[in-house]
Design a protein around this motif. Sequence first.
Motif, short mmCIF file in Angstrom:
data_model
loop_
_atom_site.label_atom_id
_atom_site.label_comp_id
_atom_site.label_asym_id
_atom_site.label_seq_id
_atom_site.Cartn_x
_atom_site.Cartn_y
_atom_site.Cartn_z
N SER A 318 9.71 -5.74 6.93
CA SER A 318 8.89 -5.39 8.09
C SER A 318 9.04 -3.92 8.44
CB SER A 318 9.29 -6.26 9.27
OG SER A 318 10.61 -6.00 9.66
N ILE A 319 10.22 -3.35 8.17
CA ILE A 319 10.42 -1.92 8.46
C ILE A 319 9.56 -1.08 7.53
CG2 ILE A 319 12.12 -0.06 8.46
CD1 ILE A 319 12.61 -1.91 10.70
N ARG A 320 9.54 -1.47 6.25
CA ARG A 320 8.72 -0.74 5.28
C ARG A 320 7.24 -0.83 5.69
NH1 ARG A 320 12.38 -3.35 2.23
NH2 ARG A 320 13.73 -2.09 0.91
N GLN A 321 6.82 -2.06 6.08
CA GLN A 321 5.42 -2.25 6.43
C GLN A 321 5.07 -1.44 7.67
OE1 GLN A 321 4.67 -6.40 6.77
NE2 GLN A 321 4.55 -6.67 4.54
N ALA A 323 6.36 1.33 8.71
CA ALA A 323 6.23 2.75 8.38
C ALA A 323 4.96 2.99 7.57
CB ALA A 323 7.46 3.22 7.62
N MET B 64 -2.99 -2.08 2.80
CA MET B 64 -1.62 -2.56 2.75
C MET B 64 -1.40 -3.43 1.51
SD MET B 64 0.38 -1.39 5.00
CE MET B 64 1.71 -2.37 5.64
N PHE B 108 11.15 0.20 14.77
CA PHE B 108 12.22 0.79 13.97
C PHE B 108 13.51 0.69 14.77
CE2 PHE B 108 8.53 3.60 12.73
CZ PHE B 108 8.29 2.95 11.55
#
Lengths: 435, 263
Positions: A318-321, A323, B64, B108
């Motif tokens: 989810s962090i990659r997505q 960003a 995506m 984040f």
Amino acid sequence: MTEMAQTTAAATRTAETVAARLGRRYAAERRFRALGLASILMSVAFLAILLGTIVQKGWTGFMQTQIALEVSFDPQVIDPDGGRDPLTLDTADYADLVRNAMAARLAPDADRNARRDLSSMVSTMAADQLRRMVTGNPALIGTKATVWLLASDKLDMVSKGQAPRQPGAVGNVLNDRQLAWLGALEEAGQTRKTFNTTFFTAGDSRAPEQAGIWGAVVGSFFSLAITLLVSFPLGVATAVYLEEFAPTNRWTDLIEVNINNLAAVPSVVFGLLGLAVFLNVFHLPRSSPVAGGLVLALICLPTIIIAGRAALKAVPPSIRQAAAGLGASPLQIVSHHVLPLAMPGMLTGTILGMARALGETAPLLMIGMVAFIVDIPKSPLDPSAVLPVQIYLWAGSSERAFVEKTSAAIMVLLLFLVSMNMVAIILRKKFERRW
Amino acid sequence: MTMNLYAAQNPASSKVAARALDVHYGEKQALFAVDLDIRAGEVTALIGPSGCGKSTFLRCINRMNDMVDGARVSGSLTLDGSDIYDRNVDVVQLRARVGMVFQKPNPFPKSIYDNVAYGPRIHGLARDQAELDEIVMNSLEKAGLLGEVEDRLQESGTGLSGGQQQRLCIARAIAVAPEVILMDEPCSALDPIATAKVEELIDELRENFTIVIVTHSMQQAARVSQRTAFFHLGKLIEVGDTEQIFTNPQQPLTQGYITGRFG
């Protein structure tokens, strides 16, 4: 009605069967727990035996015996011309002063043999001790002073009770005459045990009482520094590329399998590789921390890569997505988010790899680090020993005094290993994150 | 049916337009010849049973799907008339124009401020610190979060409640000032009160952004959207004004789904 009775009967049967089996189930659980507890106790016992033996054998290695002697700084021996020339002072026969002092104290009419027996009770370092005193203060010449001199390893052993004291006993390291002299010195309070600073400041030596681990510690430090500098960037870059950028295909699969296999390759094989590549092809200096460090880096690399990839995998997608959804480029995703989050895991893996490298012996023997090196290395290019190899060398020495040095060095090595692992654990705890 | 859809849609006013869009994941085809127009300044809801391709369609719009191994897209998908899958399109630039909010709030693990400032920073949208501060404050204000976090901007974004985290993610998305915002079931991980707040927010955001929202909740689609598209087994079955879809569906499949006969 009958249906209901049947159901009730079935339920009763179930309850009875379950109850009957319950005892066995609990017993099985108890057995399993007992077995687990027993195995833990056994490992603890083995660990205790190991540590106990090492400490019991080695703690005396941190002590050394000294003898108090009244030394007469005889001008005839040190400086017959009276010119006080520094070179003369430096090259004088100070061992003679020691022998004279011993003879004067213990056997004034000693013959040649007796004088040799006397001098072998004192370390050859005693002469250096007197030389330093005189060159530092020439005014001492012609005076008398009581000086604590370093005893020889044999006297040290007897004094510490690690060699027999009875005259004529099997395994005596001192002869009967020397034992009597030692008795006289001890009775007069002219022996003492002090903390063995030599052990922590000197390099290796043929004379056990003068041998120290500092050379090996510095060598280990240089080797590990090289290992870290080479394997950490390479390992992290490899892990990041394989995990984040490389396409999944037959080639990357092959690379992955090979990396996993490399982690299981016996370290001595890496030593042979190092011998062939770093010494014979690149002509790096033999027995040097730079060659050793490179070999250790090869050994560490698979560990670091595998730990690094695991750490990267643990960063939630989810962090990659998030960003990527904001328009971060793949490199930005990795450098801004994924890598910082994976770094604690990577550091933990690296420290564990380093700890393994610190304890490696076999591959270093292959590249000549088994040489007898007295000097403290000044740079990674100087020949040097490393801690585990130093232990290996001492373990193979015939002098009995090296036994305690070996165990003492093992204690120091274990201390380093434990503290490195502690750092790894602290890092992991400190940077642990909740998502 | 396809012809009818063409007739019902007006390409001129559409922000995003899909024509004969096919998507494959490896061997499996996920979307079949989808023709769909997303109008500017409206909320378009994509509904349908699980695995019907609505999320796949959404993720085509900001590419995506590029991150998924083996995903292939064919057909045409345009943003303001230019092809999203053109070779010359830069994904970074595209995603600056098409923002996204995900199913699970994914702030984040940085401070609230840094979360919102991240997009403007990587795109260089602020010339100085003051400007960046302004963008962050504005975005938080627009996301209806400013009042709740004003005095703790330097605290971690992961410390907020689920609903606040999701609004933080929306603030983060609008900080880049995109034209389109894609929302992939933004409320599925939230409680009803937080859901109501996010829905209210979506309604306000409609003034400035084109919004495409995937939702499993038909009530939500009815509440927030102006247009609704119904997907089934990778095909677009029906698209129309939300009111019409829910009161007078043209297709039996649509009717079956919204009346709860399958799904």
